[in-house]
Design an enzyme around this catalytic site. Structure first.
Site, mmCIF file in Angstrom:
data_model
loop_
_atom_site.group_PDB
_atom_site.id
_atom_site.type_symbol
_atom_site.label_atom_id
_atom_site.label_comp_id
_atom_site.label_asym_id
_atom_site.label_seq_id
_atom_site.Cartn_x
_atom_site.Cartn_y
_atom_site.Cartn_z
ATOM 1 N N SER A 190 -0.530 -3.063 -2.402
ATOM 2 C CA SER A 190 -1.415 -1.928 -2.699
ATOM 3 C C SER A 190 -0.693 -0.591 -2.787
ATOM 4 C CB SER A 190 -2.534 -1.826 -1.659
ATOM 5 O OG SER A 190 -2.036 -1.372 -0.420
ATOM 6 N N LYS A 212 -2.110 3.851 3.251
ATOM 7 C CA LYS A 212 -2.455 4.455 1.962
ATOM 8 C C LYS A 212 -1.904 5.882 1.927
ATOM 9 C CE LYS A 212 -5.189 0.895 0.996
ATOM 10 N NZ LYS A 212 -4.779 -0.133 0.008
#
Length: 214
Positions: free
Chosen positions: A37, A80
């Site tokens: 990701s 993230k």
């Protein structure tokens, strides 16, 4: 004599354990990257160190790569990039991020491929410039492999919360899908890759060891 030596060894071991726990709790913690990701910034198999001290002296900023407790399952850690801070309005339109009504700047950076769970993904790389504060921007790479998550509604970030996105924009389960992250759920800021293992070729990625995370 033997009893004294045994006692000293036990005491030294206990002190080492206590120091390790203090360091892990308050200073730095290691994490392993299990998914793609955050490609290309972080690759599957990277082992990173997370700084838990910096945010005692400053607030999290746009562009920081952070580890946090996943809001839908507090026992799971996610990593993230912070894309919007409290008070910001953020929206994705045709793959471009808009913060407070202004599109971020993008420029092409070539083609990139990676393998995850036996599947090869190939896409385009772009430089993306995120405003950290007035007149200061942070340049990082993002990967585009499709259109998932390319269009969203406008999100207004509540006080004390943050909006997260993965650099692998079409293969990241992030704030576009599940919402915001509270400040007290952020563990710290990712600083350095201390080891990296390429499971597809069963060898370490020596060029990534010691790499600073931007």
């Amino acid at each position: 004599m033997e009893e004294n030596k045994l006692y000293e060894n036990i005491k030294s071991f206990a002190v080492a354990i206590v120091l390790a726990l203090i360091i892990r709790t308050f200073i730095v913690q290691s994490f392993h990257i299990p998914s793609g990701s955050m490609e290309p910034t972080l690759q599957i198999g990277d082992f990173i160190l997370v700084d838990k001290v910096t945010y005692h002296f400053r607030k999290p900023q746009r562009g920081d790569v952070v580890v946090f407790h996943f809001p839908l399952n507090q026992e799971v850690y996610y990593i993230k990039r912070i894309m919007a801070v409290p008070g910001d309005k953020i929206q994705v339109i045709n793959g471009k991020v808009y913060i407070n009504g202004k599109s971020l700047k993008y420029s092409p950076a070539g083609v990139y491929s990676y393998i995850e769970n036996g599947v090869k993904y190939t896409g385009e790389l772009f430089h993306e410039e995120v405003p950290v504060k007035k007149g200061v921007f942070k340049d990082h790479l993002i990967l585009k492999t499709g259109t998932a998550g390319d269009n969203t509604s406008v999100f207004t970030v509540p006080p004390g919360e943050y909006f997260m996105m993965g650099d692998n924009r079409n293969n990241s389960y992030d704030s576009r899908f599940w919402g915001f992250v509270k400040r007290d759920k952020i563990v710290g800021i990712a600083r350095i890759i201390f080891f990296s293992w390429d499971s597809n070729h069963f060898r370490p990625r020596l060029s990534r060891i010691g790499k600073i995370i931007h």
